[in-house]
Motif scaffolding. Structure first.
Motif, mmCIF file in Angstrom:
data_model
loop_
_atom_site.group_PDB
_atom_site.id
_atom_site.type_symbol
_atom_site.label_atom_id
_atom_site.label_comp_id
_atom_site.label_asym_id
_atom_site.label_seq_id
_atom_site.Cartn_x
_atom_site.Cartn_y
_atom_site.Cartn_z
ATOM 1 N N PHE A 1 50.820 -14.001 70.031
ATOM 2 C CA PHE A 1 50.568 -15.334 69.866
ATOM 3 C C PHE A 1 50.547 -15.814 68.512
ATOM 4 N N ASP A 2 51.086 -17.067 68.131
ATOM 5 C CA ASP A 2 51.060 -17.555 66.763
ATOM 6 C C ASP A 2 49.499 -18.249 66.311
ATOM 7 N N ALA A 3 49.757 -18.952 65.289
ATOM 8 C CA ALA A 3 48.517 -19.359 65.004
ATOM 9 C C ALA A 3 47.865 -20.596 65.720
ATOM 10 N N GLU A 4 48.760 -21.326 66.591
ATOM 11 C CA GLU A 4 48.693 -22.419 67.508
ATOM 12 C C GLU A 4 48.138 -21.598 68.877
ATOM 13 N N ARG A 5 48.302 -20.264 68.966
ATOM 14 C CA ARG A 5 47.973 -19.418 70.090
ATOM 15 C C ARG A 5 48.843 -19.942 70.986
ATOM 16 N N ARG A 6 50.344 -19.951 70.695
ATOM 17 C CA ARG A 6 51.346 -20.047 71.733
ATOM 18 C C ARG A 6 52.093 -18.722 71.793
ATOM 19 N N LEU A 7 52.571 -18.204 73.011
ATOM 20 C CA LEU A 7 53.352 -16.927 73.155
ATOM 21 C C LEU A 7 54.538 -16.803 72.364
ATOM 22 N N VAL A 8 54.837 -16.192 71.573
ATOM 23 C CA VAL A 8 56.001 -15.952 70.815
ATOM 24 C C VAL A 8 56.923 -14.475 71.099
ATOM 25 N N TYR A 9 56.226 -13.650 71.521
ATOM 26 C CA TYR A 9 56.684 -12.401 72.134
ATOM 27 C C TYR A 9 55.937 -11.889 72.938
ATOM 28 N N THR A 10 56.568 -11.267 74.122
ATOM 29 C CA THR A 10 55.909 -10.494 75.063
ATOM 30 C C THR A 10 56.643 -9.325 75.458
ATOM 31 N N GLY A 11 56.068 -8.086 76.014
ATOM 32 C CA GLY A 11 56.826 -6.917 76.438
ATOM 33 C C GLY A 11 56.458 -5.631 75.935
ATOM 34 N N ARG A 12 57.336 -4.811 75.625
ATOM 35 C CA ARG A 12 57.079 -3.497 75.245
ATOM 36 C C ARG A 12 56.553 -3.429 73.721
ATOM 37 N N GLY A 13 55.963 -2.384 73.431
ATOM 38 C CA GLY A 13 55.765 -2.196 71.773
ATOM 39 C C GLY A 13 56.805 -1.338 71.155
ATOM 40 N N VAL A 14 57.170 -0.213 71.936
ATOM 41 C CA VAL A 14 58.426 0.491 71.488
ATOM 42 C C VAL A 14 59.189 0.860 72.741
ATOM 43 N N ASP A 15 60.568 1.332 72.326
ATOM 44 C CA ASP A 15 61.612 1.533 73.667
ATOM 45 C C ASP A 15 61.403 2.974 73.999
ATOM 46 N N SER A 16 60.303 3.877 73.677
ATOM 47 C CA SER A 16 59.960 5.338 74.189
ATOM 48 C C SER A 16 58.438 5.595 73.885
ATOM 49 N N PRO A 17 57.844 4.714 74.813
ATOM 50 C CA PRO A 17 56.329 4.983 74.461
ATOM 51 C C PRO A 17 55.827 6.367 74.885
ATOM 52 N N ARG A 18 56.309 6.937 75.758
ATOM 53 C CA ARG A 18 55.675 8.019 76.339
ATOM 54 C C ARG A 18 56.115 9.439 75.196
ATOM 55 N N ASP A 19 56.980 9.216 74.620
ATOM 56 C CA ASP A 19 57.638 10.198 73.794
ATOM 57 C C ASP A 19 58.218 9.447 72.405
ATOM 58 N N VAL A 20 57.263 9.055 71.463
ATOM 59 C CA VAL A 20 57.794 8.325 70.436
ATOM 60 C C VAL A 20 58.671 9.249 69.321
ATOM 61 N N THR A 21 58.745 10.261 69.757
ATOM 62 C CA THR A 21 59.760 11.022 68.893
ATOM 63 C C THR A 21 61.305 10.700 68.983
ATOM 64 N N LYS A 22 61.450 10.178 70.473
ATOM 65 C CA LYS A 22 62.744 9.556 70.912
ATOM 66 C C LYS A 22 62.856 8.143 70.672
ATOM 67 N N MET A 23 61.836 7.370 70.003
ATOM 68 C CA MET A 23 61.730 5.974 69.665
ATOM 69 C C MET A 23 62.882 5.750 68.856
ATOM 70 N N THR A 24 63.670 4.504 69.285
ATOM 71 C CA THR A 24 64.761 4.025 68.296
ATOM 72 C C THR A 24 64.396 2.604 68.015
ATOM 73 N N VAL A 25 63.548 1.957 68.826
ATOM 74 C CA VAL A 25 63.099 0.689 68.618
ATOM 75 C C VAL A 25 61.698 0.278 68.514
ATOM 76 N N ASN A 26 61.075 -0.375 67.352
ATOM 77 C CA ASN A 26 59.949 -1.048 67.555
ATOM 78 C C ASN A 26 59.826 -2.409 67.832
ATOM 79 N N ASP A 27 60.066 -2.791 68.937
ATOM 80 C CA ASP A 27 60.000 -4.329 69.155
ATOM 81 C C ASP A 27 58.799 -5.072 68.747
ATOM 82 N N LEU A 28 57.559 -4.459 68.598
ATOM 83 C CA LEU A 28 56.431 -5.051 68.531
ATOM 84 C C LEU A 28 56.366 -5.369 66.776
ATOM 85 N N ASP A 29 56.756 -4.346 66.101
ATOM 86 C CA ASP A 29 57.004 -4.477 64.588
ATOM 87 C C ASP A 29 58.014 -5.321 64.149
#
Length: 193
Positions: free
Chosen positions: A123-151
């Motif tokens: 949520f932004d400063a006005e507490r409006r939703l600007v992103y929702t979903g996963r943190g990364v594309d391989s959360p169970r095994d981050v050694t295989k992660m290619t994208v960190n969508d949250l970052d």
């Protein structure tokens, strides 16, 4: 209204007990430029597998006014290790850089439309939703992660830009709804993209 909060929606308020002994609400994070609310738990391999990446992301943006709030709404009847006492133990052991709250009634999880653990809502400063979903594309095994969508989303937000990819599907175990089979999903729950 869809099961999961749509982009642009206002953050639902809450009053939930934290592992630190306090009761927390949205107002307690009023000073945050950006608020990351994420549904998590103690046992899920997707949570456990990616917690240290989430920690690194939280630490990276703390100086930019970004706060993180973890909420465990999982039924302790489904997984006893998701009880509040186990949450307190987990925070004592890992000292994560977020408050960890218990949604025993699951009302907050329903208000946000949490699908899986982990499931992130930014949520932004006005507490409006600007992103929702996963943190990364391989959360169970981050050694295989290619994208960190949250970052990626947070980098754009703190730079004052719009989020390029504001919707992704969360990857993880489904929320454990009280009184339901461990793999049950509400009928109106669906993929975000």
């Amino acid at each position: 209204m869809p099961f999961t909060l749509p982009l642009g929606a206002e953050a639902p308020d809450f009053a939930l007990p934290g592992t630190d002994g306090r009761t927390w609400s949205l107002a307690d994070f009023a000073e945050a430029n950006t608020l990351v609310v994420f549904f998590t738990c103690n046992h899920c391999p997707y949570v456990v597998g990616s917690d240290e990446v989430t920690r690194a992301t939280a630490d990276k943006y703390a100086g930019h006014g970004v706060r993180f709030v973890g909420i465990n709404a999982n039924s302790k009847q489904t997984y006893a290790e998701d009880s509040f006492d186990h949450m307190v133990e987990r925070m004592a052991e890992h000292r994560f850089p977020w408050v960890y709250l218990r949604d025993e009634s699951q009302d907050v999880a329903r208000a946000y439309g949490a699908l899986r653990t982990p499931h992130f809502f930014v949520f932004d400063a006005e507490r409006r939703l600007v992103y929702t979903g996963r943190g990364v594309d391989s959360p169970r095994d981050v050694t295989k992660m290619t994208v960190n969508d949250l970052d990626n989303a947070l980098a754009e937000i703190v730079a004052g830009a719009s989020v390029t990819t504001p919707l992704t599907n969360p990857i993880g175990c489904n929320v454990k709804w009280d009184g339901m089979d461990a793999h049950w999903m509400p009928a109106d729950a669906c993929d975000l993209v």
